[in-house]
Design a protein around this motif. Structure first.
Motif, PDB file in Angstrom:
ATOM      1  N   UNK A  99       1.064  -1.206   0.009  1.00  0.00           N
ATOM      2  CA  UNK A  99       0.097  -0.015   0.085  1.00  0.00           C
ATOM      3  C   UNK A  99       0.800   1.350  -0.013  1.00  0.00           C
ATOM      4  N   UNK A 100       0.677   2.391  -0.781  1.00  0.00           N
ATOM      5  CA  UNK A 100       1.390   3.352  -1.044  1.00  0.00           C
ATOM      6  C   UNK A 100       0.703   4.544  -0.852  1.00  0.00           C
ATOM      7  N   UNK A 101       1.441   5.533   0.074  1.00  0.00           N
ATOM      8  CA  UNK A 101       0.738   6.830   0.300  1.00  0.00           C
ATOM      9  C   UNK A 101       1.737   7.757  -0.039  1.00  0.00           C
ATOM     10  N   UNK A 102       1.455   9.098  -0.630  1.00  0.00           N
ATOM     11  CA  UNK A 102       2.252  10.267  -1.051  1.00  0.00           C
ATOM     12  C   UNK A 102       1.945  11.177  -0.216  1.00  0.00           C
ATOM     13  N   UNK A 103       3.023  11.517   0.601  1.00  0.00           N
ATOM     14  CA  UNK A 103       2.860  12.631   1.696  1.00  0.00           C
ATOM     15  C   UNK A 103       4.061  13.850   1.396  1.00  0.00           C
TER      16      UNK A 103
END
Length: 177
Positions: free
Chosen positions: A152-156
């Motif tokens: 799972x990938x989040x961009x912050x």
């Protein structure tokens, strides 16, 4: 004839590998029994603040990391004072985490890898989703190759945080986009 060629190639590969790794071997600090330390100045109030503090350190200097997290347990290039990375113990979601920082040749932080003491992918996905919203991307395989990989990938801001499980081993990676 084919066997002779295979042995020659294998021997050459072994020699080149030995030469390469002889010049690149790692050593631990002089006191190899130093325990991994817990950061003193990371925000203790929220998990979001802790993870956000780590994302802001990507691309910063080792000195800036030490100012925020402390010395930790440094991994040094053999016979030098060049720091290749630092390890810390961290508490996140009431779980002990091994936090490893990787530095590039200029001493800038390339990435953080967090290794939770548990391997509960679903719980960690729920916890990170509660902080940062739904993951921007999700990948998985059917396990036909034996890995059963899920991520799972989040961009912050300008960083990426990836929660992944490979061979039922969980990690969280934070790195620059």
């Amino acid at each position: 004839m084919k066997h002779t060629q295979l042995f020659a190639i294998a021997g050459l590969t072994l020699c080149l590998t030995s030469i390469f790794f002889t010049g690149c071997s790692l050593s631990q600090p002089s006191d190899t029994h130093t325990p991994v330390t817990s950061p003193e100045s990371l925000p203790k109030d929220t998990n979001t603040a802790t993870l956000t503090s780590l994302t802001t350190l990507i691309g910063k200097s080792d000195t800036e990391m030490v100012a925020l997290l402390g010395e930790g347990n440094a991994s040094l290039l053999e016979d030098t004072t060049t720091v290749l990375g630092r390890d810390y113990l961290l508490d996140l979601f009431d779980t002990e985490i091994l936090l490893s920082a990787s530095l590039d040749e200029d001493g800038l932080i390339q990435a953080f890898t967090l290794l939770p003491s548990d391997n509960d992918l679903d719980t960690w996905n729920e916890q990170l989703t509660s902080l940062f919203g739904p993951a921007h991307s999700e990948t998985s395989d059917d396990g036909s190759e034996g890995s059963g990989r899920k991520s799972f990938k989040w961009t912050i801001d300008n960083t990426s945080m990836t929660l992944k499980s490979v061979y039922e081993t969980l990690s969280i990676e934070i790195y620059s986009l």
